[in-house]
Design a protein around this motif. Structure first.
Motif, mmCIF file in Angstrom:
data_model
loop_
_atom_site.group_PDB
_atom_site.id
_atom_site.type_symbol
_atom_site.label_atom_id
_atom_site.label_comp_id
_atom_site.label_asym_id
_atom_site.label_seq_id
_atom_site.Cartn_x
_atom_site.Cartn_y
_atom_site.Cartn_z
ATOM 1 N N ILE B 125 0.867 -1.189 0.000
ATOM 2 C CA ILE B 125 0.000 0.000 0.000
ATOM 3 C C ILE B 125 0.891 1.223 0.000
ATOM 4 C CG2 ILE B 125 -1.701 1.305 1.321
ATOM 5 C CD1 ILE B 125 -3.092 -1.101 0.500
ATOM 6 N N HIS B 126 0.670 2.113 -0.935
ATOM 7 C CA HIS B 126 1.437 3.362 -0.961
ATOM 8 C C HIS B 126 0.678 4.426 -0.213
ATOM 9 C CE1 HIS B 126 3.877 1.414 -3.979
ATOM 10 N NE2 HIS B 126 2.740 1.070 -4.598
ATOM 11 N N TYR B 127 1.452 5.258 0.519
ATOM 12 C CA TYR B 127 0.787 6.290 1.307
ATOM 13 C C TYR B 127 1.216 7.668 0.863
ATOM 14 C CZ TYR B 127 -0.022 2.348 4.439
ATOM 15 O OH TYR B 127 -0.391 1.151 4.957
ATOM 16 N N ASP B 128 0.310 8.644 1.083
ATOM 17 C CA ASP B 128 0.726 10.034 0.904
ATOM 18 C C ASP B 128 1.187 10.572 2.252
ATOM 19 O OD1 ASP B 128 -1.576 10.375 2.313
ATOM 20 O OD2 ASP B 128 -2.684 11.361 0.698
ATOM 21 N N GLU B 129 1.414 11.871 2.322
ATOM 22 C CA GLU B 129 1.997 12.434 3.554
ATOM 23 C C GLU B 129 1.070 12.273 4.749
ATOM 24 O OE1 GLU B 129 1.490 15.457 0.990
ATOM 25 O OE2 GLU B 129 2.528 13.816 -0.041
ATOM 26 N N GLU B 130 -0.247 12.269 4.463
ATOM 27 C CA GLU B 130 -1.193 12.173 5.592
ATOM 28 C C GLU B 130 -1.569 10.726 5.895
ATOM 29 O OE1 GLU B 130 -4.115 14.717 3.974
ATOM 30 O OE2 GLU B 130 -3.341 16.497 4.974
ATOM 31 N N HIS B 131 -0.777 9.799 5.437
ATOM 32 C CA HIS B 131 -0.982 8.382 5.673
ATOM 33 C C HIS B 131 -2.303 7.879 5.080
ATOM 34 C CE1 HIS B 131 0.712 4.855 7.508
ATOM 35 N NE2 HIS B 131 -0.500 4.487 7.890
ATOM 36 N N HIS B 132 -2.708 8.496 3.959
ATOM 37 C CA HIS B 132 -3.859 7.957 3.237
ATOM 38 C C HIS B 132 -3.333 7.089 2.120
ATOM 39 C CE1 HIS B 132 -6.743 10.178 5.401
ATOM 40 N NE2 HIS B 132 -6.339 11.376 4.997
ATOM 41 N N ALA B 133 -4.036 5.991 1.867
ATOM 42 C CA ALA B 133 -3.608 5.089 0.804
ATOM 43 C C ALA B 133 -3.818 5.761 -0.549
ATOM 44 C CB ALA B 133 -4.396 3.794 0.876
ATOM 45 N N THR B 134 -2.837 5.646 -1.439
ATOM 46 C CA THR B 134 -2.947 6.275 -2.752
ATOM 47 C C THR B 134 -3.144 5.255 -3.864
ATOM 48 O OG1 THR B 134 -0.560 6.251 -2.908
ATOM 49 C CG2 THR B 134 -1.573 8.295 -2.138
ATOM 50 N N ASN B 135 -3.275 3.980 -3.491
ATOM 51 C CA ASN B 135 -3.452 2.959 -4.517
ATOM 52 C C ASN B 135 -4.735 3.185 -5.307
ATOM 53 O OD1 ASN B 135 -1.582 1.970 -2.609
ATOM 54 N ND2 ASN B 135 -1.853 -0.081 -3.488
ATOM 55 N N ALA B 136 -4.749 2.665 -6.525
ATOM 56 C CA ALA B 136 -5.955 2.781 -7.339
ATOM 57 C C ALA B 136 -7.065 1.931 -6.713
ATOM 58 C CB ALA B 136 -5.666 2.295 -8.753
ATOM 59 N N LYS B 137 -8.297 2.435 -6.852
ATOM 60 C CA LYS B 137 -9.433 1.695 -6.274
ATOM 61 C C LYS B 137 -10.344 1.228 -7.397
ATOM 62 C CE LYS B 137 -10.558 4.754 -2.984
ATOM 63 N NZ LYS B 137 -11.415 5.378 -1.965
ATOM 64 N N PRO B 138 -10.709 -0.052 -7.410
ATOM 65 C CA PRO B 138 -11.716 -0.495 -8.369
ATOM 66 C C PRO B 138 -13.091 -0.011 -7.899
ATOM 67 C CG PRO B 138 -11.141 -2.285 -6.914
ATOM 68 C CD PRO B 138 -10.281 -1.125 -6.515
ATOM 69 N N ILE B 139 -14.057 0.031 -8.829
ATOM 70 C CA ILE B 139 -15.410 0.389 -8.397
ATOM 71 C C ILE B 139 -16.019 -0.827 -7.713
ATOM 72 C CG2 ILE B 139 -17.659 1.237 -9.111
ATOM 73 C CD1 ILE B 139 -16.296 2.496 -11.518
ATOM 74 N N ASP B 140 -16.448 -0.604 -6.484
ATOM 75 C CA ASP B 140 -16.821 -1.704 -5.604
ATOM 76 C C ASP B 140 -18.329 -1.920 -5.639
ATOM 77 O OD1 ASP B 140 -17.053 -3.538 -3.670
ATOM 78 O OD2 ASP B 140 -16.042 -2.387 -2.100
ATOM 79 N N PHE B 141 -18.750 -2.983 -6.346
ATOM 80 C CA PHE B 141 -20.191 -3.307 -6.372
ATOM 81 C C PHE B 141 -20.495 -4.496 -5.466
ATOM 82 C CE2 PHE B 141 -19.972 -1.082 -10.539
ATOM 83 C CZ PHE B 141 -20.919 -0.118 -10.249
ATOM 84 N N SER B 142 -19.687 -4.666 -4.432
ATOM 85 C CA SER B 142 -19.834 -5.843 -3.578
ATOM 86 C C SER B 142 -21.176 -5.846 -2.862
ATOM 87 C CB SER B 142 -18.748 -5.846 -2.510
ATOM 88 O OG SER B 142 -17.500 -5.761 -3.121
ATOM 89 N N ILE B 143 -21.621 -7.064 -2.573
ATOM 90 C CA ILE B 143 -22.772 -7.202 -1.676
ATOM 91 C C ILE B 143 -22.205 -7.070 -0.274
ATOM 92 C CG2 ILE B 143 -24.697 -8.674 -0.984
ATOM 93 C CD1 ILE B 143 -24.836 -7.867 -3.886
ATOM 94 N N THR B 144 -22.119 -5.836 0.183
ATOM 95 C CA THR B 144 -21.537 -5.613 1.503
ATOM 96 C C THR B 144 -22.580 -5.903 2.572
ATOM 97 O OG1 THR B 144 -22.210 -3.329 1.387
ATOM 98 C CG2 THR B 144 -19.995 -3.819 0.648
ATOM 99 N N LYS B 145 -22.144 -5.712 3.803
ATOM 100 C CA LYS B 145 -23.038 -5.946 4.940
ATOM 101 C C LYS B 145 -24.293 -5.098 4.825
ATOM 102 C CE LYS B 145 -22.712 -5.594 9.949
ATOM 103 N NZ LYS B 145 -21.789 -5.192 11.011
ATOM 104 N N THR B 146 -24.129 -3.823 4.396
ATOM 105 C CA THR B 146 -25.286 -2.939 4.289
ATOM 106 C C THR B 146 -26.209 -3.381 3.163
ATOM 107 O OG1 THR B 146 -23.904 -1.145 5.090
ATOM 108 C CG2 THR B 146 -25.981 -0.550 4.073
ATOM 109 N N VAL B 147 -25.613 -3.764 2.021
ATOM 110 C CA VAL B 147 -26.446 -4.228 0.911
ATOM 111 C C VAL B 147 -27.193 -5.489 1.327
ATOM 112 C CG1 VAL B 147 -26.433 -5.062 -1.454
ATOM 113 C CG2 VAL B 147 -24.897 -3.232 -0.788
ATOM 114 N N PHE B 148 -26.445 -6.387 1.996
ATOM 115 C CA PHE B 148 -27.054 -7.631 2.473
ATOM 116 C C PHE B 148 -28.218 -7.322 3.420
ATOM 117 C CE2 PHE B 148 -27.295 -11.222 5.391
ATOM 118 C CZ PHE B 148 -27.423 -12.262 4.485
#
Lengths: 165, 365, 63
Positions: B125-148
């Motif tokens: 995982i690559h981070y910026d100065e504020e320790h936020h991840a800078t990796n690319a994100k796929p569009i997440d269409f998961s059946i998450t807990k909320t969707v479930f």
């Protein structure tokens, strides 16, 4: 709080699809029958209330009719009774007056009869007196023939006797 | 009646109890980074539980134990859209490999702080100065807990109102569950739809108003259970609901509605020009406030209750524990009221907007 | 010295609280005066309170 960081495209996508699906399925299988049933029931309640009201009005009408008929019958009875009473009174009065007249007539008859009897009696008496007078006169005449003084006394006595009668 | 009332209180009490128990157990978080950092203070643990509860997750966590690192949960399907390719796997796959990465169709994905990032094979995982991840994100269409949970709520509503509808098929007299639900349906019709939309037009909007009312209410109520579900406290969910209200309003807008927005009748021409942008802004502010209101109310309710439950564990004294337990109990009851009230307000305001859209002005100002 | 944004948010929350309190109080008075109109008053109260609440939340999220 950062709104955009929390925002999830996937969740938004699924939420939209699921909700619209739910909306259509519920509309067909739940809301239509439920609302239809509720409305139908409300309508039937309204109808039955209206018909009950109608029946009540009809009942009232019948009742007032009955009352009218009853009142008429009562009035008729009253008039009949009144007439009967009048007839009765009239009959009694008629009877009374007739009886009075009859009685008067009888009394008048009786009076007439009494008068007649009386007249007959008086006539009889007169005849008797006349006969007596003749007898006395006969007797006097006979005595006169005997004694003149005595004749006078006799006539005098006889006259006194008549007077006493 | 007495027994019933007692039963209700006991139910509420059990609610608070089980939630408290659940909160204490939820520390056994499944995401590996917790163990890496070793021992944590109880405050950090509580903050973590809070964050974990409020955020969506890719598996349905039931309970667990932090000390032994065990947790009972079931995986949910992950669906990703990345560079024209659809990736599909179960969330349990993240735990199968050493570095929590999943390989699918030549790409590597890693679950990091409840979000899925695209990584290399090692899961860097690559981070910026504020320790936020800078990796690319796929569009997440998961059946998450909320969707479930949303699906669960939908099925619950279908079962509930399907059986109510079935009851009416036999007899017009409400029996059983219909006896309980009918007053609510009539509340929506007679107290929300009819006065706000009008006798003539309200029927068209009834399916939406009923669905949105019972959906929000059910979702709020399921959020009150100790399962740690948070549906209506997600901005994406409330945005979806508010958008539907927005589009229904615009599509059912009559001539008078648009006239009031663009060319307000009965005011001087200069004022019309001033009013136009305000009215256009208002068109969007209305659904926006719907979205924010529901989201913030539910989120705030969850934060407050979780925080007070956390205080039970921070304070050692039994008196303080008892006091905070009582406070949690009390706030839980208030949240039950809020759950209903927010559903009512959302539905009521939606009906109000629909009413303004279909209104026909007879009088000329 | 710069005033932190949270102070402004607090001020807005105070204002919103006062506003909702006033609405609730006035609604109570109105219901006491006209109990037969309580349904309509309640509806109007909830709508007004919800609008103020929206402003409060907008302030909180602006922080």
């Amino acid at each position: 709080m950062a709104l955009l960081e929390d925002f999830s495209v996937g969740l938004f996508f699924w939420q939209l699809i699921l909700f619209i699906l739910l909306l259509f399925v519920l509309r067909k299988f739940a809301w239509k029958p439920i609302l239809g049933a509720v409305e139908e029931r409300e309508k039937s309640i309204e109808d039955s209330l209206a018909s009950a009201e109608k029946a009540r009005a009809e009942m009232e009408r019948l009742q007032s009719n009955n009352e009218r008929i009853l009142a008429e019958a009562r009035a008729e009875r009253d008039t009949i009774l009144k007439e009967a009473r009048e007839i009765k009174d009239k009959m009694i009065n008629d009877a009374k007056s007739e009886a009075g007249a009859q009685a008067e007539k009888i009394i008048a008859n009786a009076k007439e009869q009494i008068q007649n009897e009386k007249m007959a009696a008086v006539t009889d008496l007169k005849n008797q007196v006349a006969e007596m007078s003749i007898e006395i006169a006969e007797m006097v005449l006979r005595r006169e023939l005997d004694d003149k003084a005595k004749q006078g006394v006799l006539v005098k006595d006889q006259l006194d006797n008549f007077k006493l009668n | 009646m007495q027994i019933k009332r007692f039963g209700f209180l006991a139910f509420l009490l059990a609610f608070s109890f089980s939630w408290a128990a659940n909160a204490s157990n939820q520390h056994g978080d499944e995401h590996g980074h917790h163990e890496e950092q070793g021992e944590k203070s109880i405050k950090e643990q509580i903050a973590e539980v809070k964050e974990h509860h409020l955020k969506d997750s890719h598996s349905f966590h039931l309970w667990g134990d932090h000390a032994s690192g065990t947790s009972v949960e079931f995986p949910l399907p992950v669906i990703l859209w990345d560079e024209g390719e659809l990736h599909f796997f179960m969330s349990s796959a993240f735990h199968h490999s050493e570095n929590q990465t999943v390989e699918s169709k030549g790409s590597y994905f890693r679950l990091y702080h409840s979000k899925i990032y695209k990584t290399d094979a090692e899961g860097t995982i690559h981070y910026d100065e504020e320790h936020h991840a800078t990796n690319a994100k796929p569009i997440d269409f998961s059946i998450t807990k909320t969707v479930f949970s949303t699906i669960l709520v939908g099925l619950l509503l279908l079962w509930l109102f399907g059986s109510v509808a079935k009851k009416y098929r036999k007899d017009l007299v409400p029996r059983g569950i219909a006896k309980f639900m009918e007053p609510l349906v009539i509340l929506v019709r007679d107290d929300i739809a009819k006065p706000n939309i009008g006798e003539k037009d309200y029927k068209r909007f009834m399916p939406y108003l009923l669905t949105v009312f019972f959906f929000i209410w059910m979702a709020n109520m399921i959020g009150q259970t100790p399962l740690g579900i948070n549906i209506t406290g997600n901005i994406a969910v409330t945005l979806g609901l508010a958008l539907i209200t927005f589009f229904i309003t615009q599509f059912s807008g009559r001539k008078d509605y648009w006239a009031h927005i663009f060319w307000m009748p009965g005011v001087p021409y200069v004022m019309r020009l001033v009013l136009m942008p305000i009215e256009i802004l208002g068109m969007f502010v209305k659904p926006f406030s719907l979205m924010i209101r529901l989201y913030a109310n539910i989120l705030a309710g969850h934060v407050v209750i979780m925080s007070i439950i956390g205080l039970i564990f921070i304070f050692g004294a039994w008196g303080a524990k008892g006091a905070f337990f009582g406070l949690t109990f009390f706030l839980s009851i208030i949240e039950l009221l809020v759950a209903f009230l927010q559903a009512y307000i959302f539905t009521m305001l939606s009906a109000l907007y629909f009413g303004s859209a279909v209104e026909v002005h007879d009088e000329h100002h | 010295m710069e005033i932190p944004a949270i102070v402004g948010a607090g001020l807005i929350v105070i204002g919103a609280g006062l506003g909702i309190g006033r609405i609730g109080g006035s609604a109570m008075e109105a219901i006491a005066r006209q109990p037969e109109a309580s349904g309509k008053i309640q509806t109007a109260m909830i709508i007004a309170a919800a609008l103020i609440e929206g402003i409060g939340f907008a302030a909180l999220f602006a922080v």
